[in-house]
Design a protein around this motif. Sequence first.
Motif, PDB file in Angstrom:
ATOM      1  N   PRO A  49      31.420  75.277  44.326  1.00  0.00           N
ATOM      2  CA  PRO A  49      30.290  74.785  44.801  1.00  0.00           C
ATOM      3  C   PRO A  49      29.138  74.298  43.671  1.00  0.00           C
ATOM      4  O   PRO A  49      28.713  73.462  43.702  1.00  0.00           O
ATOM      5  CB  PRO A  49      29.502  75.903  45.660  1.00  0.00           C
ATOM      6  N   ASN A  50      29.403  75.180  42.468  1.00  0.00           N
ATOM      7  CA  ASN A  50      28.492  74.686  41.358  1.00  0.00           C
ATOM      8  C   ASN A  50      29.083  73.622  40.743  1.00  0.00           C
ATOM      9  O   ASN A  50      28.399  73.040  39.741  1.00  0.00           O
ATOM     10  CB  ASN A  50      28.376  76.058  40.418  1.00  0.00           C
ATOM     11  N   LYS A  51      30.366  73.240  41.197  1.00  0.00           N
ATOM     12  CA  LYS A  51      30.889  71.863  40.359  1.00  0.00           C
ATOM     13  C   LYS A  51      30.882  70.595  41.398  1.00  0.00           C
ATOM     14  O   LYS A  51      31.278  69.461  40.843  1.00  0.00           O
ATOM     15  CB  LYS A  51      32.032  71.971  40.042  1.00  0.00           C
ATOM     16  N   LEU A  52      30.236  70.754  42.681  1.00  0.00           N
ATOM     17  CA  LEU A  52      30.308  69.749  43.463  1.00  0.00           C
ATOM     18  C   LEU A  52      29.405  68.236  43.011  1.00  0.00           C
ATOM     19  O   LEU A  52      30.152  67.394  43.203  1.00  0.00           O
ATOM     20  CB  LEU A  52      29.483  70.160  44.808  1.00  0.00           C
TER      21      LEU A  52
END
Length: 86
Positions: A49-52
Amino acid sequence: VLFEYYGEAGLPSIFKQVKGASSYYLNSDGLIPESIYWEKGYDCYTVSPNKLNEVIAYINDQVEYHKLISYTEEIERLRKNAGFIK
């Protein structure tokens, strides 16, 4: 293709539907001058999610990006980074 997946349907079935529907739409409506087809198979990767946002930016910039590196080179790089090949 980027989508959220919860595991309720099998990935092969999902990709078969996406490939079939998109090629049918593009080919039947004359949106492009030549017929398109999908190659066999698919690759599937998870996204933290933190790389989306980075992945969305990459997808949005693919036309420019692939002027510098071929699709084949990109897939090989992704597979190496994921540990699928040496």
